[in-house]
Design an enzyme around this catalytic site. Structure first.
Site, PDB file in Angstrom:
ATOM      1  N   ASP A 113       0.859  -1.183   0.000  1.00 43.02           N
ATOM      2  CA  ASP A 113       0.000   0.000   0.000  1.00 43.02           C
ATOM      3  C   ASP A 113       0.898   1.237   0.000  1.00 43.02           C
ATOM      4  OD1 ASP A 113      -1.887   1.915   0.485  1.00 43.02           O
ATOM      5  OD2 ASP A 113      -2.855   0.846   2.134  1.00 43.02           O
ATOM      6  N   ASP A 174      -3.071   2.578  -5.845  1.00 49.14           N
ATOM      7  CA  ASP A 174      -1.991   2.612  -4.866  1.00 49.14           C
ATOM      8  C   ASP A 174      -1.838   1.323  -4.063  1.00 49.14           C
ATOM      9  OD1 ASP A 174      -4.322   2.879  -3.443  1.00 49.14           O
ATOM     10  OD2 ASP A 174      -3.443   4.196  -1.953  1.00 49.14           O
ATOM     11  N   GLU A 175      -2.444   0.241  -4.563  1.00 50.99           N
ATOM     12  CA  GLU A 175      -2.363  -1.018  -3.821  1.00 50.99           C
ATOM     13  C   GLU A 175      -2.080  -2.195  -4.730  1.00 50.99           C
ATOM     14  OE1 GLU A 175      -5.280  -1.797  -0.355  1.00 50.99           O
ATOM     15  OE2 GLU A 175      -6.283  -0.555  -1.832  1.00 50.99           O
TER      16      GLU A 175
END
Length: 378
Positions: A113, A174-175
């Site tokens: 993350d 974003d992961e």
DNA sequence: TACATACAC
DNA sequence: TATGGTGTATGTA
């Protein structure tokens, strides 16, 4: 961005002297790194400033709806006979055993993350921002993915991730999830060492900082699963607060929820989920929507609709897609959301076709005071 | 199929 | 006076 911190949503009765405490979702500041902030004070101030607004009234309406759902569930619970309970308890036990048998602890999953992703990207392109307090805002107040961010995303770290798992899953901008089982075995390293290695490589190669969590499946690598409304129902109607409770009260869940929902709850209780390696799924729909200040001006509304239709059409054509069901989404001045749909004999993608059908749908709803229009093709 | 909700990010 | 946008899943009629 994922929220690892869950708001401790008020489970049932909130003292009337502190009404702001029931509005956790809207006014929460539960974000990593905000421990020093006086949570209750912030909450109280935002509450004072917001109450009376139309948005706020709608939130209250939604809360009332949620209470109603909970009460309804309680009532159904009360109507179960001893025989029913025994019956469903058996079903739950059998299901738990079946699910448990599928437990696979042989894989090692890593969840990565990016920390403060938008702010980090902004800082990279404008280094003078480094070390300064910063908030990234999109349209109005919350950050939206602009095209730069979209282009960037986890892709910046892709070369790193690929070295560890060629088939890594990018869950969002974003992961990402990586199956690091083979790496750990072949190199005989522990998963936390791999996690640390990846964090360091990502930083060295992209300048972005990320967090990483390890688990035998994606659910546990990340922790998550149950949203606010469901949590409220489980807590207040069933007195379920923990994974253990989910299993112990499985009989009630099987009695009152659909088999697929009950299965989902039991799996969460067992910590099962996301051991498979899903093939990249295709997009199922495409949509767009815009918020504006509420108006009844029909010329304005049709104009917005034309703009949205045009954008949706270009986006569809960019990906070579077309849709057969067109859905119009409306949000009234009082924040109530409505959708209206048509399914057509043929797939469409031209802005003329989209607008033609969208206009018909909108026309049927006018006059109305609206604050949002959206269009979706499926 | 149509629609509403919930959820994630 | 004011609170985003995109996509998926699921229940229900």
């Amino acid at each position: 961005m994922s929220k690892m911190v869950k708001s401790e949503s008020s489970s049932s009765d909130v003292p009337l002297s502190k009404p702001w405490q029931s509005y956790q979702t809207v006014y929460t500041n539960a974000k990593a790194g905000m421990d020093g902030v006086e949570k209750e004070k912030v909450q109280r101030i935002v509450y004072e400033m917001s109450k009376g607004s139309k948005y706020f009234e709608n939130e209250e309406r939604k809360e009332a709806l949620m209470r109603q759902r909970t009460d309804n569930m309680r009532e159904r619970l009360g109507k179960l006979s001893i025989t029913d309970i025994a019956h469903y308890q058996k079903i739950a036990e059998r299901r738990i055993t079946e699910l448990e048998a599928t437990r696979d602890l042989s894989r090692i999953w890593l969840h990565v993350d990016m920390d403060a992703f938008y702010a980090a990207v902004e800082t990279l392109s404008n280094p003078s921002l480094k070390g300064k307090p910063m908030a990234v805002g999109g349209m109005s107040m919350i950050s939206t993915a602009n095209y730069e961010a979209r282009r960037y995303g986890v892709r910046a770290a892709m070369p790193v991730f690929q070295r560890y798992d060629l088939n890594f899953i990018s869950a969002s901008l974003d992961e990402a999830y990586l199956d690091i089982t083979e790496v750990c075995r072949e190199r005989d390293v522990r998963s936390d060492e791999v996690a640390e290695e990846i964090r360091r490589s990502v930083f060295e190669e992209t300048g972005l900082i990320c967090s990483a969590g390890v688990g035998p499946n994606r659910l546990l690598a990340k922790i998550g699963g149950i949203g606010k409304v469901t949590e409220h129902i489980l807590r207040t109607a069933f007195e379920i607060d923990t994974c253990k409770d989910l299993l112990e009260k499985g009989g009630f869940l099987c009695a009152l929820f659909s088999p697929s929902s009950a299965d989902f709850f039991l799996s969460v209780g067992l910590g099962l989920g996301g051991t498979d390696t899903p093939q990249a799924r295709l997009r199922k729909s495409m949509s767009n929507e815009r918020t504006f200040s509420a108006t009844e001006d029909e010329a304005f509304l049709y104009q917005k609709l034309a703009e949205l239709s045009h954008i949706l059409s270009t986006d569809l054509q960019k990906e070579g897609l077309r849709g057969r069901t067109l859905t119009l989404k409306l949000k009234t001045a009082s924040f109530e959301v409505q959708t209206r749909a048509v399914t057509l004999p043929k797939c469409i993608c031209s802005s003329e076709d989209i607008l033609l059908h969208a206009k018909k749908l909108l026309k049927a709803e006018l006059p109305a005071s609206l604050r949002l229009i959206g269009s979706k093709a499926v």
